[in-house]
Design a protein around this motif. Sequence first.
Motif, PDB file in Angstrom:
ATOM      1  N   THR A 188       0.820  -1.213   0.000  1.00 34.35           N
ATOM      2  CA  THR A 188       0.000   0.000   0.000  1.00 34.35           C
ATOM      3  C   THR A 188       0.852   1.261   0.000  1.00 34.35           C
ATOM      4  N   MET A 196       4.263   0.537  -4.675  1.00 36.41           N
ATOM      5  CA  MET A 196       3.333   0.405  -5.797  1.00 36.41           C
ATOM      6  C   MET A 196       3.968   0.901  -7.096  1.00 36.41           C
ATOM      7  N   THR A 254       6.396  -1.735  -8.267  1.00 40.55           N
ATOM      8  CA  THR A 254       5.651  -2.849  -8.869  1.00 40.55           C
ATOM      9  C   THR A 254       5.116  -2.446 -10.239  1.00 40.55           C
ATOM     10  N   LEU A 255       4.659  -1.206 -10.359  1.00 41.77           N
ATOM     11  CA  LEU A 255       4.221  -0.707 -11.660  1.00 41.77           C
ATOM     12  C   LEU A 255       5.353  -0.793 -12.681  1.00 41.77           C
ATOM     13  N   TYR A 278      -2.182   1.128 -17.629  1.00 42.26           N
ATOM     14  CA  TYR A 278      -1.834   0.447 -16.386  1.00 42.26           C
ATOM     15  C   TYR A 278      -1.306   1.426 -15.349  1.00 42.26           C
ATOM     16  N   VAL A 328      -2.991   1.632 -11.695  1.00 43.36           N
ATOM     17  CA  VAL A 328      -2.245   1.381 -10.463  1.00 43.36           C
ATOM     18  C   VAL A 328      -2.288   2.602  -9.553  1.00 43.36           C
ATOM     19  N   SER A 359      -5.353   3.021  -7.483  1.00 42.97           N
ATOM     20  CA  SER A 359      -5.679   1.901  -6.601  1.00 42.97           C
ATOM     21  C   SER A 359      -5.253   2.169  -5.164  1.00 42.97           C
ATOM     22  N   ILE A 416      -1.710  -3.023  -3.924  1.00 44.36           N
ATOM     23  CA  ILE A 416      -1.455  -4.172  -4.791  1.00 44.36           C
ATOM     24  C   ILE A 416      -1.238  -5.393  -3.909  1.00 44.36           C
ATOM     25  N   ASN A 455     -11.237  -5.395  -7.569  1.00 44.51           N
ATOM     26  CA  ASN A 455      -9.882  -5.885  -7.803  1.00 44.51           C
ATOM     27  C   ASN A 455      -9.732  -6.302  -9.258  1.00 44.51           C
ATOM     28  N   VAL A 472      -0.473 -11.071  -9.199  1.00 50.31           N
ATOM     29  CA  VAL A 472      -0.380  -9.653  -8.846  1.00 50.31           C
ATOM     30  C   VAL A 472      -1.759  -9.045  -9.088  1.00 50.31           C
ATOM     31  N   ARG A 488      -4.354  -5.629  -8.243  1.00 48.12           N
ATOM     32  CA  ARG A 488      -4.590  -4.301  -7.664  1.00 48.12           C
ATOM     33  C   ARG A 488      -5.996  -4.282  -7.051  1.00 48.12           C
TER      34      ARG A 488
END
Length: 371
Positions: free
Chosen positions: A196, A201, A204-205, A275, A279, A282, A285, A319, A349, A351
């Motif tokens: 979070t 994030m 990860t993106l 994306y 992300v 959100s 993830i 999600n 994975v 979100r």
Amino acid sequence: MTRRQLLLTGSTLATSALALQGCTAGVYGAADRAAYEAAVRDTWRHGKRGLADFAAVQRELVRYATLAPSSHNTQCWLFAFQRRGVSIRPDFARRCPAVDPDDHHLFVSLGCAAENLVQAAAAQGYHAEAVFDDKPDAALSIALTPTKAIATPLFEAIPSRQCTRGEYDRQPLTQYELRLLEAAGSDGGIQLLLLTDKAAMEQTLDYIVQGNTAQMQDAAFTAELKQWIRFDDAEAVHERDGLFARASGSMVVPRWLGRRLFERFFTAKSENDKYARQVRSSAGIAVFVSAGNDRAHWLQVGRCYQRFALQATALGIRNAFLNQPVEVASLRPQFARYLDVGDRRPDLVVRFGRGPEMPRSLRRPLEEVLA
């Protein structure tokens, strides 16, 4: 083709698409839309409980099982009725060798279907016990024993769950909600990591973008994806599987035009930009990590994800999958090192966050999934 020709062609295609979209206000388009909406209502619903006939119970449990997600919505499962239960095995004719060469997602999907069936069995008054036999037919047998009926919040959420491929509201979840999601998604050698923090994030993106770029450069991947897209209402209702364009917020057009638009405008940059927006909208993830890299653990990942998704739905949380970092084999070890999970496999994975419901995918008739 020159840049000017490309722009003119793209403009012509886009104009044609908009004109055809406008035609949906006519009788033919309205009939297709009405048929789609009727199919949605028939698919995403609760059924009767307290059924006395065991054969009727089995059919109803399979119907709930088919409301689970599957890679590209291929519905890659076959069900069989047993004397005291139901078995699930993979339908390898519906596998996706480009995006899922080791059938990892296929077995995750079977786990998702199994969890739906277990939750629905409890609501019908049956305790469900699942046993996996990893032989060539790879059957998951679910024995059903009569017990007191219990309709859990997860069961109630089954017809409302969806993979919501839109932007969310950017608001964080409470610690209580995060604890509920973590408890639902962790079990039996499966760990759920909830990211979070904005920096985590964004990192990860970056892996998502790397993975998506690699996939978009793979002709086999894009051909397989295009094969499973259902471009308009009529095609979605006829096939009742695949990725419905409307469910992703895409333009609804006839297949002949949809394929051309896909080839012209479906690019790594456009997808990566999408994306990034998703992300950043959100709340967090979720990454599912399993202790073992085998079919039994993949099934367990599916069950854990499905409980996570149902718990999220019960809380009003959306999600959607962003599995590129775990689908690209060369990227997966790098992603695992970033997550600091040792030699364990990152499996999924996802979100999550709050946002509006999107149009829904459909499911095939029971007769087509019964072996």
